[in-house]
Design a protein around this motif. Structure first.
Motif, PDB file in Angstrom:
ATOM      1  N   ARG A   8      47.547  49.294  42.170  1.00 18.84           N
ATOM      2  CA  ARG A   8      48.642  49.583  41.258  1.00 18.84           C
ATOM      3  C   ARG A   8      49.419  50.809  41.709  1.00 18.84           C
ATOM      4  O   ARG A   8      50.644  50.840  41.656  1.00 18.84           O
ATOM      5  CB  ARG A   8      48.106  49.800  39.830  1.00 18.84           C
ATOM      6  CG  ARG A   8      47.628  48.546  39.155  1.00 18.84           C
ATOM      7  CD  ARG A   8      48.796  47.632  38.803  1.00 18.84           C
ATOM      8  NE  ARG A   8      49.694  48.230  37.830  1.00 18.84           N
ATOM      9  CZ  ARG A   8      50.981  48.417  38.033  1.00 18.84           C
ATOM     10  NH1 ARG A   8      51.516  48.050  39.151  1.00 18.84           N
ATOM     11  NH2 ARG A   8      51.735  48.974  37.109  1.00 18.84           N
ATOM     12  N   LEU A   9      48.674  51.814  42.155  1.00 21.72           N
ATOM     13  CA  LEU A   9      49.344  53.038  42.592  1.00 21.72           C
ATOM     14  C   LEU A   9      50.221  52.765  43.805  1.00 21.72           C
ATOM     15  O   LEU A   9      51.350  53.244  43.894  1.00 21.72           O
ATOM     16  CB  LEU A   9      48.312  54.121  42.918  1.00 21.72           C
ATOM     17  CG  LEU A   9      47.780  54.876  41.699  1.00 21.72           C
ATOM     18  CD1 LEU A   9      46.653  55.813  42.102  1.00 21.72           C
ATOM     19  CD2 LEU A   9      48.895  55.673  41.032  1.00 21.72           C
ATOM     20  N   LEU A  10      49.693  52.002  44.734  1.00 25.73           N
ATOM     21  CA  LEU A  10      50.470  51.687  45.930  1.00 25.73           C
ATOM     22  C   LEU A  10      51.732  50.900  45.560  1.00 25.73           C
ATOM     23  O   LEU A  10      52.791  51.127  46.137  1.00 25.73           O
ATOM     24  CB  LEU A  10      49.627  50.876  46.918  1.00 25.73           C
ATOM     25  CG  LEU A  10      48.629  51.705  47.712  1.00 25.73           C
ATOM     26  CD1 LEU A  10      47.791  50.822  48.623  1.00 25.73           C
ATOM     27  CD2 LEU A  10      49.362  52.772  48.527  1.00 25.73           C
ATOM     28  N   ALA A  11      51.595  50.011  44.592  1.00 15.87           N
ATOM     29  CA  ALA A  11      52.741  49.207  44.190  1.00 15.87           C
ATOM     30  C   ALA A  11      53.840  50.078  43.590  1.00 15.87           C
ATOM     31  O   ALA A  11      55.003  49.697  43.543  1.00 15.87           O
ATOM     32  CB  ALA A  11      52.306  48.151  43.181  1.00 15.87           C
ATOM     33  N   MET A  12      53.464  51.261  43.128  1.00 19.15           N
ATOM     34  CA  MET A  12      54.465  52.155  42.527  1.00 19.15           C
ATOM     35  C   MET A  12      55.416  52.729  43.567  1.00 19.15           C
ATOM     36  O   MET A  12      56.538  53.090  43.245  1.00 19.15           O
ATOM     37  CB  MET A  12      53.776  53.309  41.801  1.00 19.15           C
ATOM     38  CG  MET A  12      53.404  52.990  40.367  1.00 19.15           C
ATOM     39  SD  MET A  12      52.493  54.357  39.648  1.00 19.15           S
ATOM     40  CE  MET A  12      53.781  55.576  39.420  1.00 19.15           C
ATOM     41  N   ILE A  13      54.924  52.830  44.803  1.00 16.86           N
ATOM     42  CA  ILE A  13      55.738  53.508  45.818  1.00 16.86           C
ATOM     43  C   ILE A  13      57.078  52.793  46.070  1.00 16.86           C
ATOM     44  O   ILE A  13      58.136  53.435  45.961  1.00 16.86           O
ATOM     45  CB  ILE A  13      54.941  53.699  47.115  1.00 16.86           C
ATOM     46  CG1 ILE A  13      53.796  54.679  46.831  1.00 16.86           C
ATOM     47  CG2 ILE A  13      55.835  54.219  48.235  1.00 16.86           C
ATOM     48  CD1 ILE A  13      52.820  54.831  47.956  1.00 16.86           C
ATOM     49  N   PRO A  14      57.073  51.494  46.350  1.00 14.85           N
ATOM     50  CA  PRO A  14      58.382  50.855  46.532  1.00 14.85           C
ATOM     51  C   PRO A  14      59.255  50.926  45.283  1.00 14.85           C
ATOM     52  O   PRO A  14      60.473  51.105  45.398  1.00 14.85           O
ATOM     53  CB  PRO A  14      58.030  49.395  46.865  1.00 14.85           C
ATOM     54  CG  PRO A  14      56.603  49.229  46.505  1.00 14.85           C
ATOM     55  CD  PRO A  14      55.961  50.558  46.603  1.00 14.85           C
ATOM     56  N   LEU A  15      58.643  50.848  44.125  1.00 13.19           N
ATOM     57  CA  LEU A  15      59.430  50.949  42.888  1.00 13.19           C
ATOM     58  C   LEU A  15      60.097  52.310  42.797  1.00 13.19           C
ATOM     59  O   LEU A  15      61.272  52.438  42.460  1.00 13.19           O
ATOM     60  CB  LEU A  15      58.542  50.717  41.669  1.00 13.19           C
ATOM     61  CG  LEU A  15      58.024  49.297  41.474  1.00 13.19           C
ATOM     62  CD1 LEU A  15      57.230  49.196  40.175  1.00 13.19           C
ATOM     63  CD2 LEU A  15      59.177  48.304  41.448  1.00 13.19           C
ATOM     64  N   LEU A 308      51.948  52.046  34.179  1.00 13.94           N
ATOM     65  CA  LEU A 308      50.653  52.164  34.849  1.00 13.94           C
ATOM     66  C   LEU A 308      49.544  52.348  33.814  1.00 13.94           C
ATOM     67  O   LEU A 308      48.509  51.666  33.855  1.00 13.94           O
ATOM     68  CB  LEU A 308      50.681  53.351  35.815  1.00 13.94           C
ATOM     69  CG  LEU A 308      49.382  53.598  36.571  1.00 13.94           C
ATOM     70  CD1 LEU A 308      49.160  52.506  37.596  1.00 13.94           C
ATOM     71  CD2 LEU A 308      49.394  54.960  37.248  1.00 13.94           C
ATOM     72  N   LEU A 309      49.795  53.259  32.865  1.00 14.76           N
ATOM     73  CA  LEU A 309      48.796  53.501  31.824  1.00 14.76           C
ATOM     74  C   LEU A 309      48.532  52.228  31.036  1.00 14.76           C
ATOM     75  O   LEU A 309      47.385  51.871  30.757  1.00 14.76           O
ATOM     76  CB  LEU A 309      49.275  54.607  30.879  1.00 14.76           C
ATOM     77  CG  LEU A 309      49.302  56.012  31.495  1.00 14.76           C
ATOM     78  CD1 LEU A 309      49.815  57.022  30.478  1.00 14.76           C
ATOM     79  CD2 LEU A 309      47.902  56.412  31.967  1.00 14.76           C
ATOM     80  N   ALA A 310      49.626  51.520  30.718  1.00 11.07           N
ATOM     81  CA  ALA A 310      49.474  50.286  29.959  1.00 11.07           C
ATOM     82  C   ALA A 310      48.641  49.274  30.751  1.00 11.07           C
ATOM     83  O   ALA A 310      47.757  48.609  30.208  1.00 11.07           O
ATOM     84  CB  ALA A 310      50.839  49.706  29.637  1.00 11.07           C
ATOM     85  N   ASP A 311      48.932  49.196  32.041  1.00 14.26           N
ATOM     86  CA  ASP A 311      48.181  48.260  32.881  1.00 14.26           C
ATOM     87  C   ASP A 311      46.704  48.614  32.934  1.00 14.26           C
ATOM     88  O   ASP A 311      45.835  47.738  32.943  1.00 14.26           O
ATOM     89  CB  ASP A 311      48.757  48.245  34.299  1.00 14.26           C
ATOM     90  CG  ASP A 311      50.033  47.422  34.362  1.00 14.26           C
ATOM     91  OD1 ASP A 311      50.352  46.782  33.339  1.00 14.26           O
ATOM     92  OD2 ASP A 311      50.696  47.423  35.409  1.00 14.26           O
ATOM     93  N   ILE A 312      46.437  49.920  33.002  1.00 15.93           N
ATOM     94  CA  ILE A 312      45.039  50.352  33.033  1.00 15.93           C
ATOM     95  C   ILE A 312      44.357  49.967  31.727  1.00 15.93           C
ATOM     96  O   ILE A 312      43.250  49.419  31.720  1.00 15.93           O
ATOM     97  CB  ILE A 312      44.943  51.866  33.292  1.00 15.93           C
ATOM     98  CG1 ILE A 312      45.429  52.160  34.716  1.00 15.93           C
ATOM     99  CG2 ILE A 312      43.511  52.350  33.117  1.00 15.93           C
ATOM    100  CD1 ILE A 312      45.526  53.617  35.038  1.00 15.93           C
ATOM    101  N   CYS A 313      45.026  50.223  30.625  1.00 17.95           N
ATOM    102  CA  CYS A 313      44.479  49.819  29.327  1.00 17.95           C
ATOM    103  C   CYS A 313      44.180  48.325  29.317  1.00 17.95           C
ATOM    104  O   CYS A 313      43.132  47.875  28.862  1.00 17.95           O
ATOM    105  CB  CYS A 313      45.468  50.117  28.206  1.00 17.95           C
ATOM    106  SG  CYS A 313      45.706  51.853  27.910  1.00 17.95           S
ATOM    107  N   TYR A 314      45.143  47.585  29.829  1.00 18.66           N
ATOM    108  CA  TYR A 314      45.009  46.141  29.859  1.00 18.66           C
ATOM    109  C   TYR A 314      43.776  45.743  30.678  1.00 18.66           C
ATOM    110  O   TYR A 314      42.985  44.905  30.264  1.00 18.66           O
ATOM    111  CB  TYR A 314      46.262  45.535  30.486  1.00 18.66           C
ATOM    112  CG  TYR A 314      46.463  44.075  30.172  1.00 18.66           C
ATOM    113  CD1 TYR A 314      47.316  43.683  29.153  1.00 18.66           C
ATOM    114  CD2 TYR A 314      45.806  43.093  30.899  1.00 18.66           C
ATOM    115  CE1 TYR A 314      47.501  42.353  28.849  1.00 18.66           C
ATOM    116  CE2 TYR A 314      45.988  41.757  30.610  1.00 18.66           C
ATOM    117  CZ  TYR A 314      46.838  41.381  29.583  1.00 18.66           C
ATOM    118  OH  TYR A 314      47.017  40.069  29.296  1.00 18.66           O
ATOM    119  N   ALA A 315      43.651  46.392  31.822  1.00 10.71           N
ATOM    120  CA  ALA A 315      42.522  46.080  32.706  1.00 10.71           C
ATOM    121  C   ALA A 315      41.203  46.392  32.011  1.00 10.71           C
ATOM    122  O   ALA A 315      40.229  45.645  32.123  1.00 10.71           O
ATOM    123  CB  ALA A 315      42.651  46.864  33.996  1.00 10.71           C
TER     124      ALA A 315
END
Lengths: 326, 539, 284
Positions: A8-15, A308-315
């Motif tokens: 997820r963190l890596l995916a943030m870079i292009p964004l 990201l936080l939401a995704d972590i919660c989801y996970a």
């Protein structure tokens, strides 16, 4: 979980890169050159100084070079100095404003979720009754009423007519001398109106979403099974259905942020709250390019973090994702 | 002082502006207790100051706050006469070229240092320093020599007689011991100023408020009111609700608020309203370099097409008067015989036709050489009156075949991106009418450079000559003749359409006593305002 | 698409008809259309008729909604304001739907790198506080109504793109599309004949809600002084003019405020109604 996080963190870079690129393009599309706005402030500017400033800001270079230079600075959270007469670093100006906007929006967000979820569930379980219709109209009213108008009416009613609540600002005069508890109480009193206005306006989206997910879940087989097993309706709804309906709502958490931050321009202006929205509006009107770019990037960055936080919660809530399906 | 003439009018509040000699409406006052120290005056402002170093500021909030922190060598008293401030007295040489200021002794800066002539010399030098981005250098460039022979004497010598010389030393004096040898644009004094004035800086919470507290060692005595709090409230509707709820103690009312909203017994019991003509005029200025406006007949036609009476009624609700020239009616420089054009749309059409503008299209808009007569009026944000005025003008000009668009701009960007670059067709703005009638900076054909005030590009050799003549003599009769003639020429040339002189309409919480309305307004005597002990609200 | 049409007329209408809130919403929207078309015939005054000697008059038989700060008739201006609100709503949503549909189609139909790039772009755009972007662009350009509509559209297409893409993905492998392809239909033909008509329903819902959002955005811009500029009346700028007199000249803020409120509410209820009626899972 670690692998998921990393991904997820890596995916943030292009964004993040995309965010900076769009910000850069939007600002450069504006007519006139940033340095013009800056040099025009000084009466004694010569062509020579102008050129020096252009070089200083790298404006004599091709656009892509300018972008890379700017990006390098942004990576260290350096957005340059404001064009406003105070010439303070943009980062300083944003830093002193961000806590206000963020905490206000987080309070509004908590309230929004705390109210909208039960409202949505209630509407779903009472589908097509008068309650459902009443709720529908109520939440849409909140969405439909122009924020500043509602704010003014409330300020007039509660502030002037009844005198119950303070009208604007964050603190009363002389609040510095109060005990920490009453200081906090004073702050809370100031927050009631702006937070209510912000929350009321955002109830519609989430509660409607909650209602439809809930309806969908209720129709599914396992719920029918649960009912068939003779479980009490309450247990079915709250133990089984709600839990599953809540999952997709978590993803909405992150996406609620940009809307709230965007709306803060209006209620920070009307309630005289010194937050980022107000700062952005002033910056935009004064063509304070570094400030505008800084806030755009930081605003979008906050949303990314929220997602990201939401995704972590989801996970955490949904083991399927944790175990690498996602 | 020059830019300040323009900038004083930015906000809606005309609190510190002055009035003419006519008696302000004196409200009935309740029996006052004895003066007492304490309490706080809370004022509201739409804008936040940009810097508290006055020579760097070009916005009225900055000057409004800094005005309490600093002093000049001279100031205007309640009757608008020049009196000493930091200067105890002064001598003018017989030829009028040299002024020797004798400074007050024992004046302290807020940090305890002594005020001396070194501070004055520093302020003068930094103002004329080409590296200082200030708009106030012009008057001081007239000085040929400035010297400080001893700590309490300051002497300036002018190359030629300069009538506004003395008044120009009302400029705020900065502390040399904190600034000398430093880059003034990076000084922390911009956010925590140190002055000699009646109030000292306490805190500035960005976007919320600036707090000043009374300076007990002030040379004119400790002010009664302990604190002056400048609250930033960006929305005008919110500000008015705050006034009614008691969150602020004073604000400049809009004409609608003054005339229609505040005549309730409740408001009258809690606030005192004042009304006096402000020392300013609002005008419609044309960019004379634009081919649309080069023909004088076109400008005359526009003036004929606009009903000033309608604007005074609709926008000011009668709380003001029509303007016909750059001076205040009743002052010695004002020429009562100048005949302006009355509202006469028929004449406007004739004049436009003479200038070659014909109605050819079907939309009723005049055309000439294939160009439609259409232009944009720019004005600044935060001044509702100007926006309304623009709409009335838009309507009236449409009636004679001219299309007008309106664009409202934020102040700083208005100045830098439009005025300074001459990137405008017409503007609605206002000038403060200075106490000295010298209007060289606004009308001289040489003052059209960047950041200079003749931004419309007006050029008339006779006006140039008269302006020079008027500022180079101390003889009031001679000066009067110059300025009267200038008004005749301006009335004919119509480089501006002079619109109106609004009234200042402050409302102040009635717990404040000792307010003496005078030609200078009400704020000149703020250090003597007080709140009786039993009515004090804060602390 | 016989399937589509018959379905629309029978199932959709049968369901929609029972939703009284949606019917009311639809009625209001229709009324607004009528108002804006008939504006010149039903208003007693001219929208720009300034009367400086009769400013801020309360409602009376002459001026049903009173007069504004320049003596103009508020009723007339509110009716004319309906035109602007409709224009802002439809043009900006039109732009958003056009962009969103094209990108969504391309993304869903071709997949692969194209899809990834477009969807990342959507993600990025969704991160920005939209109102900030709108504000920045309008203030840097100028508050012209066409710019306003264009920028609202340019910042509002992401939802549509996602919807269309999802629909395409689910339709792409459906029998009738596969059959068409097997018969040698071109990409464009498949898109226009088979996929678009089926994707239309979610887009319609989203567009209806988008119109409501655009009207609110315009009023927020007006509050900040960079909305629709005078003399053109918009509900946003009438309401903004009235904000300084909420407790005194209440008519100046009440009527445009209610107009915005009722209209936005109507569009939302209508949109919801259409969604419910179209949702095959909500069978009664």
């Amino acid at each position: 979980m670690t692998a998921y996080l990393l991904k997820r963190l890596l995916a943030m870079i292009p964004l993040m890169l995309g965010i900076t690129l769009i910000t850069f393009v939007v600002i450069r599309l504006a007519p006139g050159e940033p340095v013009e706005a800056m040099t025009a402030l000084s009466p004694k500017i010569t062509a020579e100084t102008r050129q020096r400033l252009r070089e200083f800001y790298g404006l004599d270079k091709p656009l892509h070079v300018q972008y890379v230079t700017w990006l390098k600075k942004v990576a260290t959270f350096d957005f340059g100095r404001s064009f406003a007469p105070d010439h303070r670093p943009v980062t300083d100006k944003i830093r002193e404003r961000i806590p206000v906007t963020l905490s206000l929006n987080i309070i509004a967000l908590i309230l929004e979720f705390g109210l909208a979820i039960p409202i949505g569930v209630f509407a779903a379980t009472h589908r097509d009754t008068l309650y459902d219709k009443g709720i529908t109209v109520f939440v849409f009213l909140g969405f439909a009423v122009p924020t500043f108008w509602l704010a003014l009416l409330l300020m007039y009613f509660f502030g002037v007519k009844l005198g119950w609540l303070p009208i604007s600002g964050l603190h009363s005069l002389g609040s510095e001398g109060l005990s920490p508890l009453s200081w906090f109480g004073d702050l809370l009193k100031h927050l009631i109106l702006p937070v209510s206005v912000a929350t009321f306006g955002s109830l519609a989206g989430l509660s409607r979403y909650m209602r439809s997910t809930m309806l969908e879940v209720i129709r599914q087989d396992y719920i029918t099974n649960a009912r068939a097993k003779g479980l009490a309706e309450r247990t079915v709804i709250y133990r089984h259905a709600l839990r599953n309906a809540l999952l997709p709502v978590i993803t909405l958490l992150g996406f609620s942020l940009p809307g709230l931050i965007g709306g803060s321009v209006i209620f920070e202006t009307i309630f005289a709250i010194p937050g980022m929205g107000q700062l952005f509006y002033q910056g935009v009107m004064a063509r304070d390019y570094p400030l505008v770019m800084g806030i755009l990037v930081i605003g979008a960055f906050l949303t990314l973090v929220g997602n990201l936080l939401a995704d972590i919660c989801y996970a955490v809530a949904d083991p399927r994702i944790r175990q690498g399906r996602g | 002082m020059s830019w300040r003439r323009l900038l004083c009018l930015v906000s809606l509040m005309f609190l510190v502006s002055c009035s003419d000699g006519s008696a302000p409406t004196a409200p009935t006052r309740r029996a006052a207790g004895p003066p007492a120290y304490g309490d706080a005056l809370v004022v509201g402002s739409i804008g936040e100051p940009s810097t508290l170093i006055p020579i760097l500021a070009s916005d009225s909030p900055s000057h409004e706050v800094a005005g309490w922190v600093y002093n000049g060598l001279v100031e205007y008293d309640k009757d608008l006469k020049l009196v000493g401030d930091l200067a105890r007295s002064w001598d003018v040489s017989p030829d009028g070229l040299t002024i020797t200021f004798h400074l007050r002794r024992g004046v302290k800066w807020h940090d305890g240092a002594d005020f001396t002539s070194r501070d004055v010399l520093y302020t003068y030098r930094v103002t004329i320093d080409p590296r200082t981005p200030t708009a106030y250098a012009e008057d001081f460039k007239q000085v040929r020599k400035a010297e400080a022979p001893d700590p309490y004497t300051f002497r300036v010598t002018y190359g030629k007689p300069f009538a506004p010389a003395l008044a120009s030393w009302g400029m705020n004096i900065l502390p040399a011991h904190l600034l000398e040898g430093k880059d003034i644009t990076r000084s922390e004094l911009a956010r925590r100023p140190v002055g000699t004035g009646p109030y000292r800086f306490k805190e500035w919470i960005a976007g919320q408020k600036i707090v000043l507290e009374s300076f007990h060692d002030y040379f004119e005595g400790r002010p009664y009111v302990d604190r002056y709090i400048y609250r930033i409230i960006p929305d005008s509707a919110t500000m008015y609700l705050e006034l009614k709820a008691g969150g602020i103690d004073m604000m400049g009312l809009s004409p609608v608020q003054f005339a229609r909203q505040t005549d309730t017994p409740d408001f009258r019991a809690r606030f005192v309203k004042y009304r006096y003509p402000s020392f300013s005029y609002t005008y419609l200025g044309y960019n004379l370099k634009n081919p649309l406006f080069t023909d004088r007949r076109v400008r005359q036609a526009i003036t004929c097409a606009i009903s000033k009476d309608e604007i005074v009624h609709g926008v000011l609700l009668g709380l003001g008067q029509a303007a016909h020239g750059p001076y205040k009616p009743g002052t010695w420089a004002y020429n009562p015989n100048v005949n302006d054009f009355g509202y006469d749309p028929a004449r406007a059409r004739t004049l436009l036709a003479e200038a070659g503008w014909r109605e050819t299209g079907s939309d009723g808009i005049l055309e000439k050489d294939g160009r439609r007569f259409s232009f944009t009026i720019l004005t600044n944000q935060g001044n509702d009156q100007r926006i309304k005025t623009a709409q009335i003008i838009q309507r009236r000009l449409r009636a004679v075949g001219i299309e007008v668009k309106i664009r409202v701009l934020e102040w700083a960007s208005f100045l830098t991106n439009f005025i300074d670059k001459r990137n405008f067709e017409a503007v609605i703005l206002a000038w403060t009418i200075p106490q000295d009638p010298d209007i060289f900076d606004i009308w001289d054909s040489g003052k059209t450079g960047p950041k200079e005030l003749n931004f419309i590009g007006y050029s008339n050799p006779e006006v140039d000559r008269l302006l020079e003549e008027g500022r180079r003599t101390f003889d009031q009769e001679k000066r009067r003749r110059c300025y009267w003639r200038i008004q005749e020429i301006l009335a004919r040339d119509q480089p501006y359409t002079f619109l109106y002189v609004p009234d200042s309409l402050p409302a102040v919480s009635s717990r404040f006593r000792g307010i003496e309305p005078a030609p200078a307004g009400i704020m000149y005597d703020f250090i003597h305002w007080y709140v009786p002990k039993e009515e004090q609200l804060h602390q | 698409m016989a399937l589509c049409e018959s379905w629309l007329y029978t199932v959709f209408w049968r369901r929609f008809r029972h939703n009284r809130l949606a019917i009311a919403g639809g009625g209001v929207v229709l009324l607004l259309f009528l108002l804006s078309v008939l504006a010149p015939y039903i208003t007693p005054w001219e929208p720009g008729a300034i009367d400086a000697y009769h400013v801020l008059l309360p409602p009376s038989p002459d001026h049903w909604f009173g007069t504004d700060e320049l003596g103009r008739d508020v009723f007339t201006r509110v009716v004319y304001g309906a035109r602007i609100s409709l224009k802002v709503g439809f043009v900006s949503v039109g732009i958003a739907v056009a962009i969103g549909t094209v990108l969504g189609l391309v993304s869903g139909f071709y997949g692969g790198v194209v899809d990834t790039v477009i969807m990342r772009f959507v993600d990025i755009m969704l991160c920005f506080p939209t109102f900030f972007l709108i504000l920045a662009v309008i203030a840097f350009l100028e508050p012209d109504i066409w710019y306003i509509m264009a920028i609202i559209g340019l910042t509002g297409w992401m939802g549509v793109a996602r919807l269309v893409r999802a629909e395409v993905l689910s339709l792409r492998e459906r029998d009738f599309v596969l059959a068409a392809r097997a018969l040698g239909a071109s990409d464009l033909r498949i898109i226009f004949r088979h996929i678009l008509p089926n994707a239309a329903s979610p887009v319609l819902v989203s567009a209806t809600l988008g119109v409501a959002g655009a009207i609110l955005t315009e009023s927020a811009l007006s509050f900040l002084g960079i909305g629709v500029q005078p003399p053109t009346p918009s509900w946003g700028n009438i309401l903004t003019a009235g904000k300084d007199y909420v407790e005194f000249a209440w008519w100046l803020s009440l009527f445009p405020g209610l107009a915005i409120l009722v209209t936005v509410l109507a569009y939302n209820l209508l949109g919801e109604g259409i969604r419910d009626a179209l949702d095959p899972r909500l069978n009664r």
